[in-house]
Design a protein around this motif. Structure first.
Motif, PDB file in Angstrom:
ATOM      1  N   UNK A 165       0.795  -1.226   0.000  1.00 56.00           N
ATOM      2  CA  UNK A 165       0.000   0.000   0.000  1.00 56.00           C
ATOM      3  C   UNK A 165       0.823   1.270   0.000  1.00 56.00           C
ATOM      4  N   UNK A 166       1.974   1.255  -0.687  1.00 48.59           N
ATOM      5  CA  UNK A 166       2.803   2.450  -0.735  1.00 48.59           C
ATOM      6  C   UNK A 166       3.582   2.710   0.533  1.00 48.59           C
ATOM      7  N   UNK A 167       3.644   1.727   1.421  1.00 46.24           N
ATOM      8  CA  UNK A 167       4.370   1.874   2.677  1.00 46.24           C
ATOM      9  C   UNK A 167       5.391   0.749   2.805  1.00 46.24           C
ATOM     10  N   UNK A 168       6.508   1.039   3.480  1.00 49.52           N
ATOM     11  CA  UNK A 168       7.510   0.033   3.747  1.00 49.52           C
ATOM     12  C   UNK A 168       7.580  -0.183   5.259  1.00 49.52           C
ATOM     13  N   UNK A 169       7.541  -1.448   5.666  1.00 49.48           N
ATOM     14  CA  UNK A 169       7.532  -1.835   7.069  1.00 49.48           C
ATOM     15  C   UNK A 169       8.793  -2.660   7.348  1.00 49.48           C
ATOM     16  N   UNK A 170       9.418  -2.430   8.505  1.00 52.65           N
ATOM     17  CA  UNK A 170      10.597  -3.225   8.852  1.00 52.65           C
ATOM     18  C   UNK A 170      10.843  -3.173  10.358  1.00 52.65           C
ATOM     19  N   UNK A 171      11.473  -4.235  10.853  1.00 53.56           N
ATOM     20  CA  UNK A 171      11.889  -4.278  12.240  1.00 53.56           C
ATOM     21  C   UNK A 171      13.267  -3.666  12.394  1.00 53.56           C
TER      22      UNK A 171
END
Length: 802
Positions: free
Chosen positions: A543-549
């Protein structure tokens, strides 16, 4: 001649962190580091004297004195003593100031990676680290990173004694003392008043580079000894016959040696590439051909005429030289036959140089034979000229072959399985090995045209990371990225979305790491986002977002186009696992960090980062969960990717409901489950550190079958399904270097690709991609020779019959 120096690489506890100046610094080195390795890996070693100390700023000025190895490009080292986060936490600045005094002498070890300098200094029992960035002509300003208490196990004597050890070690007179694993970490004594009057350290015997002329001379004499055993009987005549060949071989071997010696300094420039090496060597061979031809024409013109007025061709090989050419030809056949059996790639440096030389020897031998068989026995050309003419196209062809590829990647052993009609391994399509020391931990990302893979390079004193883009068909490098030498070693696997690549940097004990966004076509950096901890986590884009730990920094959500922070979840969890995004929810598990040690499985709202539910777990979750039909399957386990928990190894596969985290079942295993499970319509598959690949029934978690991999398995298995859904394969990895293709229905073996004989370690998860017709390609990374050599294998196999 073995010119490829293989330094040892540190384990995953090494990495870089950020200083206030933005220059990367290593985490405290805790591994056992031999002083012998330090001498090999350091590009510059010199003594220095403390000129000035200002405790108020705090700062320090060092003046370089005796050059022990190389000539450092700076005479004075102004040092900011503020220190990094590690130094502030442990009060290292104050402790170091107590151990330094004006006029005190140090020994300094420096390495350079692109624009970054990393230095380790030793003063009277105290080791400390400094960093700097090339200022483009101006003198670099150094920053103190932190003290290195564990390096006392490397060496703890006086500074003068260390200098003597360095000089003797570089000269080959005496090996440096081995490390002492029992030595307690700490710092040396505080500086005594009399140390302020300490005199200069003894002068070095001479620079280590003095050996280079000796090596060149030794190469000439060795070649003469091989070609002409009766040196003392006719050295002048033999030298005249073969002067061009000897000169070309000696110059090329010296260039090969120098190119390898200065590999770190040349890295990032055209001169540091295999192409530059082979262009130079081929040009010298071409000059040798012209020289030999001119010598031949001159000798023909000056040769005496026979009774019929015909001039006799000069430089004709005698019987002894004929015999020696045949002996050398036989030696070459045996030599290269053994190399092929041992798995060396002859088109990779340095074997390609030796092969080009022997091509010339073989052709010259056949030419001499034809000359003897021909009527009159008089060849039109000299054997020397023929040898050089043959070496020229061989050098050109081998140079073109090796320019896109890197050094040799050992071949694996292909072993059959037990499944009748199962998949069949056809062999290696190609293998890519990054230059220099390093290993591949992250999993390859594959598209129709390109393969993206990241590597952890370097060693204890100069770790760095690189991301590579390879041509999917050939394995040739398209581009590489290392942030001008500032990228830390990479554990994270790259992610691709909308023409952009996202990848993290750093290992578990690193801090101040970044998430990078690059243009996938060019490798150009578009933006970077800094964190306080490390980014081992592989990013996810949705959705146009980047997620990371981000380790102890929790979980981030950024705008994928700009890198702008949208939300940050940091509620007491250490997250190294890649987040899984399904719809509007994000799922992740927590591990054990330096700060946060609470173990949970969490579900967050992907739009806001607010918790939807949180479930405590008994064991850490080091990888992403798998999702299927409203359920999450999560691997749990203690230990790490390199070793099991020594006291009580434990592992399990946990199944929970995705809506609320309610436990459905738990399957215990003897050791950690550190991988992401693979799931199909009926089963869930995973490997464990107990060396077993498990298949469980998905509904209630009952065991269906197990397969013994023979070594701990920490890489995630890959499930491949044909387009028609009728053919399936499961790829599982044994950590000692075995990739197994299994029948997922029965757990029977179809084939094994085995590189365990090369001291391999496989932590990278395999990636499967359809190729042509009933063929597919399987990509997997590895570290060989004790993680000193990285390689990405591209294997091709044939689908099982439907």
């Amino acid at each position: 001649m073995n010119v490829r120096r293989m330094g040892r690489v540190g384990g995953v506890v090494l990495g870089l962190g950020l200083l206030l100046t933005g220059v990367p610094a290593q985490a405290v080195i805790t591994r056992l580091t031999p002083l012998e390795d330090v001498l090999k890996e350091s590009q510059f070693i010199f003594t220095a004297k403390v000129e000035k100390i200002d405790p108020e700023k705090p700062s320090l000025v060092l003046a370089a004195r005796d050059a022990l190895k190389g000539t450092a490009p700076f005479a004075r080292l102004p040092v900011n003593l503020t220190g990094d986060a590690e130094a502030k936490k442990l009060d290292h600045t104050a402790k170091l100031l107590k151990r330094l005094a004006v006029n005190q002498h140090l020994v300094v070890f420096v390495t350079r990676q692109d624009k970054q300098y990393i230095a380790f200094a030793y003063a009277g029992g105290t080791w400390f680290q400094m960093t700097a960035r090339d200022a483009g002509g101006d003198a670099p300003v150094w920053s103190f990173a932190h003290c290195e208490p564990y390096l006392r196990r490397t060496y703890k004597g006086t500074t003068a004694e260390l200098k003597d050890v360095v000089v003797d070690g570089l000269a080959g007179k005496k090996k440096p003392p081995p490390p002492n694993p029992k030595e307690e970490p700490g710092l040396g004594p505080e500086a005594a008043p009399e140390e302020k009057k300490e005199g200069a350290l003894p002068n070095a015997d001479g620079p280590v580079f003095a050996v280079i002329p000796s090596v060149a001379l030794g190469g000439i004499l060795s070649l003469l000894a091989m070609l002409f055993p009766a040196v003392f009987g006719g050295l002048t005549g033999q030298l005249k016959r073969w002067l061009a060949v000897i000169s070309v071989a000696s110059l090329n071997s010296t260039i090969l040696f120098v190119h390898d010696w200065f590999a770190s300094s040349l890295q990032g420039s055209w001169w540091g590439t295999p192409t530059a090496l082979w262009v130079t060597m081929t040009a010298l061979t071409a000059l040798g051909v012209l020289w030999a031809w001119r010598r031949h024409l001159t000798a023909v013109a000056e040769a005496p005429a026979d009774e019929a007025g015909r001039r006799q061709p000069p430089f004709l090989p005698g019987r002894g030289e004929h015999l020696l050419l045949w002996v050398l030809s036989g030696v070459g056949v045996v030599l290269f036959g053994v190399c092929l059996l041992l798995g060396y790639t002859l088109t990779a440096t340095p074997w390609s140089f030796v092969l080009a030389l022997w091509v010339g020897i073989w052709v010259a031998t056949l030419y001499a034979l034809l000359a003897r068989l021909r009527a009159g026995g008089r060849p039109a050309l000299s054997a020397e000229g023929v040898m050089l003419w043959a070496m020229l196209p061989a050098s050109l062809a081998l140079g073109l072959t090796g320019a896109g590829a890197t050094t040799a990647a050992p071949l694996g052993t292909v072993e059959g399985g037990t499944t009748a009609g199962g998949a069949r391994l056809l062999g290696e399509a190609w293998a890519f090995r990054p230059e220099g020391t390093g290993f591949i931990v992250s999993s390859p990302l594959v598209t129709e045209e390109f393969v993206y893979t990241a590597a952890a390079h370097g060693s204890a004193f100069r770790p760095f990371g690189k991301l590579y883009c390879l041509d999917a068909a050939t394995g040739r490098k398209v581009w590489e990225f290392n942030d001008d030498g500032g990228m830390k070693q990479v554990f994270s696997s790259p992610c691709l979305a909308d023409g952009r690549l996202y990848v993290g940097e750093g290992f578990h004990q690193d801090f101040g790491c970044k998430l990078y966004c690059l243009d996938a076509a060019t490798g150009k950096k578009l933006w970077e986002f800094g964190t306080e901890s490390h980014t081992e986590s592989s990013p996810s884009v949705a959705g146009g977002k980047v997620f990371f730990g981000a380790g102890d920094d929790g979980v981030y959500c950024l705008d994928a186009a700009t890198g702008k922070e949208l939300w940050h979840f940091n509620d007491g969890l250490h997250v190294d696992a890649p987040p899984l995004v399904v719809g509007n929810r994000l799922y992740a598990g927590s591990g054990v960090g330096d700060v946060h040690k609470r173990l949970e499985l969490v579900c967050l709202d992907a739009a806001t980062g607010k918790p939807v539910w949180r479930v405590p777990t008994d064991l850490p979750a080091w990888n992403a969960p798998a999702f299927a039909d409203g359920r999450l399957y999560v691997g749990l386990g203690n230990g790490n990717f390199l070793e099991s928990d020594r006291e009580r190894p434990r592992g399990a596969l946990l199944c929970v409901r995705a809506d609320d985290g309610a436990r459905q079942w738990l399957f215990d295993v003897p050791d950690g489950v550190l991988c992401r499970p693979a799931v199909d319509a009926t089963s869930v598959y995973f490997g464990a550190r107990d060396g077993t690949c498990y298949c469980l029934e998905r509904g209630e978690g009952k065991r269906r079958w197990t397969f013994e991999l023979g070594s701990p398995s920490v890489a995630s298995p890959a499930l491949a399904v044909s387009a028609d859904g009728r053919r399936r394969s499961l790829f599982a990895v044994g950590g000692d270097g075995r990739l197994c293709c299994l029948d997922p229905e029965k757990g029977e073996l179809s084939w094994t690709f085995n590189v365990s004989k090369y001291q391999a370690r496989m932590l990278s998860s395999p990636t499967v991609w359809p190729h042509a017709g009933d063929r597919r390609r399987v990509y997997v990374g590895a570290g060989l020779n004790g993680n000193t050599a990285g390689v990405l294998y591209c294997l091709e196999d044939h689908w099982p019959a439907p």
